[in-house]
Write an enzyme that holds these catalytic residues in place. Structure first.
Site, PDB file in Angstrom:
ATOM      1  N   THR A  33       1.108  -2.375  -7.329  1.00  0.00           N
ATOM      2  CA  THR A  33       0.786  -2.684  -8.724  1.00  0.00           C
ATOM      3  C   THR A  33      -0.415  -3.623  -8.766  1.00  0.00           C
ATOM      4  O   THR A  33      -0.572  -4.473  -7.890  1.00  0.00           O
ATOM      5  CB  THR A  33       2.005  -3.344  -9.402  1.00  0.00           C
ATOM      6  OG1 THR A  33       3.068  -2.386  -9.448  1.00  0.00           O
ATOM      7  CG2 THR A  33       1.688  -3.798 -10.820  1.00  0.00           C
ATOM      8  N   THR A  36      -6.259  -3.388  -7.950  1.00  0.00           N
ATOM      9  CA  THR A  36      -6.663  -2.738  -6.690  1.00  0.00           C
ATOM     10  C   THR A  36      -5.759  -1.544  -6.405  1.00  0.00           C
ATOM     11  O   THR A  36      -6.233  -0.462  -6.037  1.00  0.00           O
ATOM     12  CB  THR A  36      -6.612  -3.745  -5.525  1.00  0.00           C
ATOM     13  OG1 THR A  36      -7.118  -5.007  -5.967  1.00  0.00           O
ATOM     14  CG2 THR A  36      -7.437  -3.244  -4.350  1.00  0.00           C
ATOM     15  N   ALA A  91      -2.892  -7.703  -3.129  1.00  0.00           N
ATOM     16  CA  ALA A  91      -2.298  -9.024  -2.879  1.00  0.00           C
ATOM     17  C   ALA A  91      -3.138 -10.067  -3.599  1.00  0.00           C
ATOM     18  O   ALA A  91      -4.307  -9.836  -3.917  1.00  0.00           O
ATOM     19  CB  ALA A  91      -2.247  -9.327  -1.383  1.00  0.00           C
ATOM     20  N   LYS A 102       2.042 -12.626  -3.411  1.00  0.00           N
ATOM     21  CA  LYS A 102       1.967 -11.523  -4.367  1.00  0.00           C
ATOM     22  C   LYS A 102       2.736 -11.894  -5.638  1.00  0.00           C
ATOM     23  O   LYS A 102       3.500 -12.831  -5.646  1.00  0.00           O
ATOM     24  CB  LYS A 102       2.557 -10.238  -3.764  1.00  0.00           C
ATOM     25  CG  LYS A 102       1.616  -9.596  -2.750  1.00  0.00           C
ATOM     26  CD  LYS A 102       2.108  -8.228  -2.261  1.00  0.00           C
ATOM     27  CE  LYS A 102       2.453  -7.259  -3.345  1.00  0.00           C
ATOM     28  NZ  LYS A 102       1.360  -6.987  -4.317  1.00  0.00           N
ATOM     29  N   GLY A 104       1.006 -11.856  -8.828  1.00  0.00           N
ATOM     30  CA  GLY A 104       0.091 -12.201  -9.916  1.00  0.00           C
ATOM     31  C   GLY A 104       0.245 -11.248 -11.094  1.00  0.00           C
ATOM     32  O   GLY A 104       0.075 -11.631 -12.248  1.00  0.00           O
ATOM     33  N   GLU A 111       7.873  -4.812  -5.655  1.00  0.00           N
ATOM     34  CA  GLU A 111       6.882  -4.684  -4.573  1.00  0.00           C
ATOM     35  C   GLU A 111       7.477  -5.087  -3.226  1.00  0.00           C
ATOM     36  O   GLU A 111       7.242  -4.426  -2.206  1.00  0.00           O
ATOM     37  CB  GLU A 111       5.657  -5.552  -4.881  1.00  0.00           C
ATOM     38  CG  GLU A 111       4.815  -5.021  -6.029  1.00  0.00           C
ATOM     39  CD  GLU A 111       3.721  -5.973  -6.460  1.00  0.00           C
ATOM     40  OE1 GLU A 111       2.739  -5.504  -7.044  1.00  0.00           O
ATOM     41  OE2 GLU A 111       3.837  -7.185  -6.231  1.00  0.00           O
ATOM     42  N   LYS A 129      -9.591 -12.474  -1.592  1.00  0.00           N
ATOM     43  CA  LYS A 129      -8.152 -12.675  -1.383  1.00  0.00           C
ATOM     44  C   LYS A 129      -7.840 -13.266   0.002  1.00  0.00           C
ATOM     45  O   LYS A 129      -6.702 -13.625   0.280  1.00  0.00           O
ATOM     46  CB  LYS A 129      -7.409 -11.343  -1.527  1.00  0.00           C
ATOM     47  CG  LYS A 129      -7.697 -10.584  -2.820  1.00  0.00           C
ATOM     48  CD  LYS A 129      -7.212 -11.348  -4.017  1.00  0.00           C
ATOM     49  CE  LYS A 129      -7.419 -10.647  -5.339  1.00  0.00           C
ATOM     50  NZ  LYS A 129      -6.707  -9.409  -5.519  1.00  0.00           N
TER      51      LYS A 129
HETATM   52  C1  5RP Z   1       1.222  -7.603  -8.674  1.00  0.00           C
HETATM   53  C2  5RP Z   1       0.566  -8.026  -7.415  1.00  0.00           C
HETATM   54  C3  5RP Z   1      -0.844  -7.564  -7.192  1.00  0.00           C
HETATM   55  O1  5RP Z   1      -0.883  -6.823  -6.032  1.00  0.00           O
HETATM   56  C4  5RP Z   1      -1.722  -8.761  -7.049  1.00  0.00           C
HETATM   57  O2  5RP Z   1      -1.559  -9.557  -8.216  1.00  0.00           O
HETATM   58  C5  5RP Z   1      -3.176  -8.359  -6.885  1.00  0.00           C
HETATM   59  O3  5RP Z   1      -3.624  -7.753  -8.065  1.00  0.00           O
HETATM   60  P1  5RP Z   1      -5.127  -7.262  -8.223  1.00  0.00           P
HETATM   61  O4  5RP Z   1      -5.307  -6.131  -7.291  1.00  0.00           O
HETATM   62  O5  5RP Z   1      -5.220  -6.894  -9.680  1.00  0.00           O
HETATM   63  O6  5RP Z   1      -6.014  -8.449  -7.895  1.00  0.00           O
HETATM   64  O7  5RP Z   1       1.132  -8.685  -6.585  1.00  0.00           O
HETATM   65  O8  5RP Z   1       2.488  -8.191  -8.806  1.00  0.00           O
END
Ligand code: 5RP
Length: 262
Positions: A33, A36, A91, A102, A104, A111, A129
């Site tokens: 999710t 990315t 991540a 993880k 965010g 996940e 990251k």
């Molecule tokens: C969601 C997550 C996402 O993988 C993480 O927040 C990274 O998100 P993005 O690819 O939008 O930076 O852990 O719960």
């Protein structure tokens, strides 16, 4: 490549595109999710449509399930799929041992369950990251709504005894109301600055009643695929002890850039 695609989105896209090379027909694939992971789902959808790839995707959120359906990936629940060949996800942070923060995007519970039920977990990310020590990104912790203020107070008390530099705990909001996860829970974010012992913290947080799961993924990720805006990709395999450089040519991929919704 459309001019509108930002450098960071290009980096995410090439990481996702490279990670697709780990996916083969017949696989059961955990679909992460976030922004990315959304690139990954679009790339896999393109492979299903253009190359006849046959996979079963197990989404880690309703958002990802919606996108997977939209791009033509056959989906199943984890209970239907039972065990997965591979999970690919984004991540918020990863360290040199490939331990992660993880959550965010608020999907850490599904996940973590999906990644743990997989032969291999691959993280796709841009370079921002990558950190030496986890903790600059606020650590998400999923808690049940019942007694959430007590759980938050217990978390505040617990982290004072741990090796961190910040101690603020905030309830994640969605406008005026608390954020609600796909499982009907809330998220608190721990603003720790630096986590001296992530392994210890992951164990201690989960002992607090009311805590469902925390966003530290320890010894779960096997491979990171880090994308750059110029198409260069670095693939690090923690089990093999290898790091390889690769290049993804992206000019030919324009069909998946249509109807982007972020
Ligand atoms: C969601 C997550 C996402 O993988 C993480 O927040 C990274 O998100 P993005 O690819 O939008 O930076 O852990 O719960």
């Amino acid at each position: 490549m459309p001019a509108s695609l930002s450098a960071i989105d290009t980096a995410k896209f090439v990481a996702a595109k490279r990670a697709c090379q780990f996916v083969e027909s017949g696989m059961r694939v955990g679909l992460g999710t976030g922004s990315t992971a959304a690139w990954l789902v679009r790339c896999l959808g393109d492979m299903v449509e253009q190359d006849g790839l046959r996979i079963t995707g197990v989404p880690t959120s309703t958002r990802t399930a919606d996108l997977a359906r939209e791009v033509g990936i056959e989906i199943a629940t984890l209970d239907e799929a039972k065990w997965l060949d591979i999970t690919i996800d984004g991540a918020d942070e990863f360290d040199p041992e490939l331990n992660l923060i993880k959550g965010g995007g608020g999907a850490l519970l599904q996940e973590k369950i999906v990644a743990t039920a997989s032969d291999r977990m691959i993280v796709i990310a841009d370079r921002t990251k990558q950190v030496d020590t986890l903790g600059a990104f606020p650590l998400p912790v999923e808690i049940i709504p019942f007694g959430w203020q007590t759980t938050k107070a217990l978390l505040e008390e617990t982290i004072t005894a741990l090796d961190v530099v910040g101690e603020k705990v905030t309830l994640r909001m969605d406008g005026p109301a608390p954020f609600v996860t796909d499982e009907g829970n809330h998220i608190v974010d721990l603003h720790l600055g630096r986590i001296g012992n992530a392994r210890q913290m992951a164990l201690i947080l989960n002992q607090i009643p009311g805590v469902v799961e925390n966003g530290l993924f320890i010894d779960i990720c096997d491979i990171t695929v880090i994308g750059n805006a110029d198409g260069r990709v670095q693939v690090k395999d923690i089990n093999q002890g290898t790091t390889e450089e690769d290049f993804i040519a992206f000019e030919e991929e324009e069909n998946i850039f249509v109807d982007l919704d972020g």
